[in-house]
Structures are given as structure tokens and as C-alpha cells.
Enzyme design. Structure first.
Site, PDB file in Angstrom:
ATOM      1  N   ARG A  10       0.817  -1.209   0.000  1.00 54.32           N
ATOM      2  CA  ARG A  10       0.000   0.000   0.000  1.00 54.32           C
ATOM      3  C   ARG A  10       0.867   1.283   0.000  1.00 54.32           C
ATOM      4  O   ARG A  10       0.392   2.352  -0.320  1.00 54.32           O
ATOM      5  CB  ARG A  10      -0.868   0.010   1.267  1.00 54.32           C
ATOM      6  CG  ARG A  10      -2.273   0.521   1.059  1.00 54.32           C
ATOM      7  CD  ARG A  10      -2.910   0.789   2.407  1.00 54.32           C
ATOM      8  NE  ARG A  10      -2.925  -0.394   3.260  1.00 54.32           N
ATOM      9  CZ  ARG A  10      -4.000  -1.149   3.445  1.00 54.32           C
ATOM     10  NH1 ARG A  10      -5.120  -0.860   2.841  1.00 54.32           N
ATOM     11  NH2 ARG A  10      -3.939  -2.187   4.251  1.00 54.32           N
ATOM     12  N   VAL A  13       6.444   2.887  -2.670  1.00 53.66           N
ATOM     13  CA  VAL A  13       7.189   1.970  -3.538  1.00 53.66           C
ATOM     14  C   VAL A  13       6.327   0.755  -3.876  1.00 53.66           C
ATOM     15  O   VAL A  13       6.249   0.318  -5.038  1.00 53.66           O
ATOM     16  CB  VAL A  13       8.513   1.525  -2.864  1.00 53.66           C
ATOM     17  CG1 VAL A  13       9.215   0.461  -3.688  1.00 53.66           C
ATOM     18  CG2 VAL A  13       9.425   2.724  -2.654  1.00 53.66           C
ATOM     19  N   THR A  42       0.317  -4.909   8.312  1.00 57.39           N
ATOM     20  CA  THR A  42       0.760  -4.716   9.700  1.00 57.39           C
ATOM     21  C   THR A  42      -0.373  -4.149  10.550  1.00 57.39           C
ATOM     22  O   THR A  42      -0.270  -4.093  11.766  1.00 57.39           O
ATOM     23  CB  THR A  42       1.953  -3.718   9.762  1.00 57.39           C
ATOM     24  OG1 THR A  42       1.558  -2.519   9.102  1.00 57.39           O
ATOM     25  CG2 THR A  42       3.195  -4.285   9.116  1.00 57.39           C
ATOM     26  N   SER A  43      -1.470  -3.721   9.897  1.00 64.16           N
ATOM     27  CA  SER A  43      -2.509  -3.018  10.670  1.00 64.16           C
ATOM     28  C   SER A  43      -3.943  -3.446  10.360  1.00 64.16           C
ATOM     29  O   SER A  43      -4.857  -3.093  11.081  1.00 64.16           O
ATOM     30  CB  SER A  43      -2.386  -1.509  10.416  1.00 64.16           C
ATOM     31  OG  SER A  43      -2.514  -1.268   9.038  1.00 64.16           O
ATOM     32  N   ARG A 107      21.028  -4.265   3.166  1.00 60.79           N
ATOM     33  CA  ARG A 107      21.838  -4.098   1.944  1.00 60.79           C
ATOM     34  C   ARG A 107      23.286  -4.551   2.089  1.00 60.79           C
ATOM     35  O   ARG A 107      23.848  -5.153   1.186  1.00 60.79           O
ATOM     36  CB  ARG A 107      21.828  -2.636   1.481  1.00 60.79           C
ATOM     37  CG  ARG A 107      20.566  -2.272   0.763  1.00 60.79           C
ATOM     38  CD  ARG A 107      20.653  -0.891   0.172  1.00 60.79           C
ATOM     39  NE  ARG A 107      19.307  -0.455  -0.157  1.00 60.79           N
ATOM     40  CZ  ARG A 107      18.856   0.785  -0.003  1.00 60.79           C
ATOM     41  NH1 ARG A 107      19.661   1.731   0.439  1.00 60.79           N
ATOM     42  NH2 ARG A 107      17.609   1.077  -0.317  1.00 60.79           N
ATOM     43  N   CYS A 140      18.204   4.509  -4.246  1.00 62.58           N
ATOM     44  CA  CYS A 140      17.718   4.981  -5.548  1.00 62.58           C
ATOM     45  C   CYS A 140      18.748   5.812  -6.307  1.00 62.58           C
ATOM     46  O   CYS A 140      18.922   5.645  -7.518  1.00 62.58           O
ATOM     47  CB  CYS A 140      16.443   5.781  -5.369  1.00 62.58           C
ATOM     48  SG  CYS A 140      16.572   7.028  -4.093  1.00 62.58           S
ATOM     49  N   GLN A 167      17.688  15.692  -5.540  1.00 65.75           N
ATOM     50  CA  GLN A 167      16.780  14.570  -5.313  1.00 65.75           C
ATOM     51  C   GLN A 167      15.342  15.014  -5.050  1.00 65.75           C
ATOM     52  O   GLN A 167      15.089  15.929  -4.268  1.00 65.75           O
ATOM     53  CB  GLN A 167      17.308  13.712  -4.150  1.00 65.75           C
ATOM     54  CG  GLN A 167      18.655  13.099  -4.501  1.00 65.75           C
ATOM     55  CD  GLN A 167      19.230  12.175  -3.449  1.00 65.75           C
ATOM     56  OE1 GLN A 167      20.439  12.183  -3.231  1.00 65.75           O
ATOM     57  NE2 GLN A 167      18.425  11.350  -2.809  1.00 65.75           N
ATOM     58  N   SER A 170       9.857  12.576  -3.569  1.00 70.36           N
ATOM     59  CA  SER A 170       9.353  11.203  -3.440  1.00 70.36           C
ATOM     60  C   SER A 170      10.326  10.337  -2.646  1.00 70.36           C
ATOM     61  O   SER A 170       9.907   9.404  -1.967  1.00 70.36           O
ATOM     62  CB  SER A 170       9.111  10.583  -4.821  1.00 70.36           C
ATOM     63  OG  SER A 170      10.296  10.652  -5.582  1.00 70.36           O
ATOM     64  N   GLU A 242      23.208   9.324   2.963  1.00 75.53           N
ATOM     65  CA  GLU A 242      22.901   9.250   1.531  1.00 75.53           C
ATOM     66  C   GLU A 242      24.194   9.338   0.708  1.00 75.53           C
ATOM     67  O   GLU A 242      24.381   8.616  -0.271  1.00 75.53           O
ATOM     68  CB  GLU A 242      21.936  10.385   1.168  1.00 75.53           C
ATOM     69  CG  GLU A 242      21.377  10.321  -0.242  1.00 75.53           C
ATOM     70  CD  GLU A 242      20.283   9.277  -0.428  1.00 75.53           C
ATOM     71  OE1 GLU A 242      19.936   8.566   0.532  1.00 75.53           O
ATOM     72  OE2 GLU A 242      19.793   9.165  -1.562  1.00 75.53           O
ATOM     73  N   LYS A 245      26.326   6.109   1.091  1.00 71.63           N
ATOM     74  CA  LYS A 245      25.836   4.924   0.370  1.00 71.63           C
ATOM     75  C   LYS A 245      26.369   4.842  -1.056  1.00 71.63           C
ATOM     76  O   LYS A 245      26.495   3.763  -1.625  1.00 71.63           O
ATOM     77  CB  LYS A 245      24.304   4.931   0.330  1.00 71.63           C
ATOM     78  CG  LYS A 245      23.655   4.585   1.662  1.00 71.63           C
ATOM     79  CD  LYS A 245      22.145   4.794   1.581  1.00 71.63           C
ATOM     80  CE  LYS A 245      21.474   4.538   2.934  1.00 71.63           C
ATOM     81  NZ  LYS A 245      20.038   4.879   2.880  1.00 71.63           N
ATOM     82  N   ARG A 268      18.180  17.812  -1.551  1.00 69.88           N
ATOM     83  CA  ARG A 268      16.744  17.638  -1.862  1.00 69.88           C
ATOM     84  C   ARG A 268      16.263  18.897  -2.571  1.00 69.88           C
ATOM     85  O   ARG A 268      16.579  20.012  -2.137  1.00 69.88           O
ATOM     86  CB  ARG A 268      15.972  17.453  -0.548  1.00 69.88           C
ATOM     87  CG  ARG A 268      14.498  17.193  -0.735  1.00 69.88           C
ATOM     88  CD  ARG A 268      14.178  15.765  -1.076  1.00 69.88           C
ATOM     89  NE  ARG A 268      14.503  14.836  -0.012  1.00 69.88           N
ATOM     90  CZ  ARG A 268      14.858  13.570  -0.225  1.00 69.88           C
ATOM     91  NH1 ARG A 268      14.922  13.065  -1.437  1.00 69.88           N
ATOM     92  NH2 ARG A 268      15.154  12.778   0.798  1.00 69.88           N
ATOM     93  N   HIS A 275      14.958  11.883  -9.641  1.00 70.91           N
ATOM     94  CA  HIS A 275      16.225  12.360  -9.104  1.00 70.91           C
ATOM     95  C   HIS A 275      17.122  12.779 -10.276  1.00 70.91           C
ATOM     96  O   HIS A 275      17.201  12.081 -11.294  1.00 70.91           O
ATOM     97  CB  HIS A 275      16.937  11.250  -8.330  1.00 70.91           C
ATOM     98  CG  HIS A 275      16.369  11.005  -6.954  1.00 70.91           C
ATOM     99  ND1 HIS A 275      15.291  11.668  -6.445  1.00 70.91           N
ATOM    100  CD2 HIS A 275      16.781  10.149  -5.972  1.00 70.91           C
ATOM    101  CE1 HIS A 275      15.046  11.237  -5.208  1.00 70.91           C
ATOM    102  NE2 HIS A 275      15.933  10.314  -4.897  1.00 70.91           N
TER     103      HIS A 275
HETATM  104  N1  HSE Z   1      17.234   7.918   0.097  1.00 65.97           N
HETATM  105  C1  HSE Z   1      16.590   8.365  -1.088  1.00 65.97           C
HETATM  106  C2  HSE Z   1      16.134   9.789  -0.967  1.00 65.97           C
HETATM  107  C3  HSE Z   1      15.390   7.535  -1.432  1.00 65.97           C
HETATM  108  O1  HSE Z   1      16.034  10.268   0.170  1.00 65.97           O
HETATM  109  O2  HSE Z   1      15.867  10.419  -1.975  1.00 65.97           O
HETATM  110  C4  HSE Z   1      15.493   6.063  -1.488  1.00 65.97           C
HETATM  111  O3  HSE Z   1      16.664   5.455  -1.907  1.00 65.97           O
END
Ligand code: HSE
Length: 371
Positions: A10, A13, A42-43, A107, A140, A167, A170, A242, A245, A268, A275
Site C-alpha cells: 500500500r 514503492v 501490519t494493521s 543491503r 535509488c 533529489q 518522493s 545518503e 551509500k 533535496r 532524481h
Molecule cells: N534515500 C533516497 C532519498 C530515497 O532520500 O531520496 C530512497 O533510496
């Protein structure tokens, strides 16, 4: 017969995943193969399942190890907190199925294969034949970067990469997407009457906008008319998680003996779901731009090379022009004045598709064919 459990269907993603599976008639195809889907919650355990579930017609309990154990494959888009709570308990119970996850928690687990099949198809099929059971979607931004420059990476042409990311909201979730639109509306409403008056001063309007943002009750999440150069949490060396990674996940996906240094700055911006990244790439040798473009374009079928001119760039190389598609766009390709082996390019792709749902959807296909 196989049973597949869907968890987090739901969420943002999960919903994009289901949408892509419906568009591709995956559910029809799988039911012809006697593969049954069961939705977990879960709910809302026990409530009516959505029609995509051709297995159980009520929602199963995402916290019930007994119910999860019945699944041969679990696709989880519920997020890291859920995975942290459930995955090891399920494994400790003796469950031996495939766990496919979009969240970051597992991961870097030694048994995990990061999935991005246009880039590492062989590593994925090798992992399946080695009986490995843990398949995780990568961050992502990392996935979109590798999708863009796979052509150069495959030829071992890259010494290091310095990304600057732009980014979309979303990546911060559905609520951030709503916030962005509400903030845009809020800004507009705040100055609407002045905008209607052609004699009003743009500097007065700008002052009102500044006042609007200065009095916001959530200044850390102001996306409209803004850039926030911080994503996720801080690490010990001043990188955000971020930014951290990029190097570790990209190298795990590429799984090559040649470690590639990758570090940059993640920000962001007020885009909805694509992105963008400006990449500075130090090449191992001086190649012509024509060769570089050919290598990039030939690496897989989703690449669009955008000409380095104003019209093409402004029309096509943008989040708005890319949103909701599987295209991975690359443009502004040029050598930096720093030297002939310094390449600059700008790439845009949909964070919810290649950055999240699509590698999971395709992994399921690969898994079903291989097992
Ligand atoms: N961490 C990424 C972001 C989203 O904040 O844009 C998912 O990988």
C-alpha cells in the site's frame, strides 16, 4: 506451485510496484504458472485483500512468523524498521525462502545481493544458482547513477566519480510529496492578490515569500522554492548517510576488483519523483565525446542521450519530462576545462521506477524463471 507474500504493497514503492506488475500483466502470467500472491498487513489483518491477491482473500498478518513461513518468496516494501523486526526471527524459525526487500536495512549483509539487473544480471543469476536467498534493491540515487553510466563502468573507464544530486521529494516519502504541493499552493495563495496587480513590486512579493518561509512551522521540510543540502542522517566523517551509500553500494553492485571512489553532495529539491545528478567523472583515459556517447547509449535499451543544446536540454533533460517513464536521460555531456579526462554530465531518471520498484519487479521475473 509457489506462494509469494507482498508486504508494504500500500506504500509508495509498493504501489508503484503493483502498478508496474498490472501494466505488464505479471499477475495473469504468474497465475498461469500456478503462482499465488498473498497480501500481508501490519494493521488491517483479516480485512479483504485487494484483487491482485489470487491466494488468500483476506489480509494476512505481517508479524506472524507462522504465516510468513508459508511463503516461498516474500517481497517487502514496508521499510527498514519492519525488516529489522521480522527478518531475523523468520530466518531463525528455519524459513528458507527468498526475501526481496526495497529498504536499506539488509543491503550490506554479507549474504545480500543488490539487484539492478541491467547492470549486474550475471551477479544475480549467479547468486540464485549459488542458492542465495537475499535480494535487496539498492539506494535509488546509486541505482540511477549506475543505470546512467553503466556503459563507461563496464569498460573499466572510470577512476572516480563526484556526484552532486538534486533529489526529488518522493525519496522522502508520500507525505513529502503532498507537503511540496501544499507548500506550492500556500506560497501562491500568500501572494496571489499582489500577482493579480501588475503594478505591484516583485521585491515586495519576494519579501512576503521570505516571511512565509521564515514563519513556517516545519522549516526543515520546506521543499517549495528551496534546496536542502542534507539527506538522511550524519555520519562520523561529515558525510550524510545518503552520500556514504554511493560508494559502498555502487561498489557492491559492481562487484569488481577495481574499487571506484565515489563521493559528492546530496541535496533535496522541489521536484516530485525524478532524481537528477550532475556527475564529474575522472576517466582512466582520454576518449572522444562521440565514443563516450556511444558507450553510454549502447549499454541498455532505456538510455536517452540528450543533445547538449538549450532546446533539447530544457525540454527533455528535466524531472518533469522524465517522470513516470523508464527512460534514463543523460545530457550536458562535455569535457571539463580541468582536462580531457574529466567528464561532466547530467542525468535524470524516475526515483520510484528504476530507483525502487522496477528492479524488484524484474528480480521476481528472474527468480521465477530460474527456480
Ligand atoms: N534515500 C533516497 C532519498 C530515497 O532520500 O531520496 C530512497 O533510496
Amino acid at each position: 506451485m509457489k506462494n509469494i507474500g507482498l508486504i508494504g504493497w500500500r506504500g509508495l514503492v509498493g504501489s508503484v510496484l503493483i502498478q508496474r506488475m498490472l501494466e505488464n500483466n505479471d499477475f495473469t502470467h504468474y497465475s498461469q504458472l500456478n503462482i499465488f500472491f498473498h497480501c500481508f498487513s501490519t494493521s488491517q489483518v483479516g480485512k479483504q485483500s485487494p484483487s491482485i491477491a489470487n491466494g488468500c482473500n483476506t489480509l494476512l498478518d505481517a508479524y506472524s512468523i507462522e504465516q510468513l513461513q508459508q511463503m516461498d518468496i516474500i517481497i517487502c516494501c514496508q521499510g527498514s524498521d519492519y525488516t529489522k523486526q521480522v527478518y531475523s526471527k523468520l530466518c531463525d524459525s528455519g524459513w528458507n525462502g527468498y526475501w526481496v526487500d526495497s529498504s536499506s536495512h539488509l543491503r550490506m549483509h554479507q549474504d545480500a545481493t543488490l539487484i539492478l539487473d541491467p547492470v549486474n544480471y550475471q551477479a544475480i543469476t549467479q547468486a540464485i544458482s549459488d542458492n542465495r536467498k537475499l535480494f535487496i534493491g539498492a539506494n535509488c540515487t546509486v541505482s540511477l547513477m549506475l543505470m546512467a553510466i553503466n556503459g563507461l563502468l563496464k569498460q573499466d573507464l572510470v577512476e572516480w566519480i563526484n556526484p552532486a544530486t538534486y533529489q526529488a521529494v518522493s525519496g522522502a516519502g508520500a507525505k513529502a510529496m503532498r507537503n511540496l504541493l501544499q507548500q506550492m499552493g500556500g506560497l501562491y495563495n500568500h501572494v496571489n492578490s499582489d500577482l493579480q496587480n501588475v503594478a505591484s513590486s516583485i521585491l515586495d512579493i519576494d519579501k512576503k515569500i521570505n516571511h512565509w518561509s521564515a514563519t513556517s512551522n516545519d522549516p526543515a521540510n520546506l521543499f517549495a522554492s528551496n534546496v536542502i543540502p542534507f539527506i538522511d542522517s550524519m555520519t562520523a566523517n561529515g558525510q550524510t548517510r545518503e552520500e556514504y551509500k554511493a560508494e559502498v553500494e555502487a561498489n557492491k553492485i559492481l562487484n569488481s576488483n577495481q574499487h571506484i571512489a565515489i563521493d559528492g553532495l546530496c541535496a533535496r529539491v522541489g521536484a516530485m519523483r525524478c532524481h537528477s545528478q550532475a556527475l564529474t567523472i575522472k576517466l582512466k583515459k582520454n576518449l572522444s565525446l562521440a565514443t563516450i556517447e556511444e558507450l553510454l547509449a549502447d549499454s541498455h535499451e532505456w538510455i536517452d542521450i540528450i543533445a547538449n543544446d538549450a532546446v533539447a536540454t530544457k525540454k527533455q533533460l528535466t524531472p518533469l519530462a522524465t517522470s513516470g517513464t523508464l527512460r534514463v536521460k543523460i545530457g550536458r555531456i562535455r569535457k571539463l576545462t580541468l582536462g580531457n579526462d574529466y567528464l561532466s554530465l547530467f542525468t535524470v531518471a524516475d526515483q520510484l521506477l528504476w530507483g525502487a520498484a522496477e528492479p524488484l519487479r524484474r528480480l521476481l521475473n528472474i527468480l521465477v524463471k530460474a527456480t
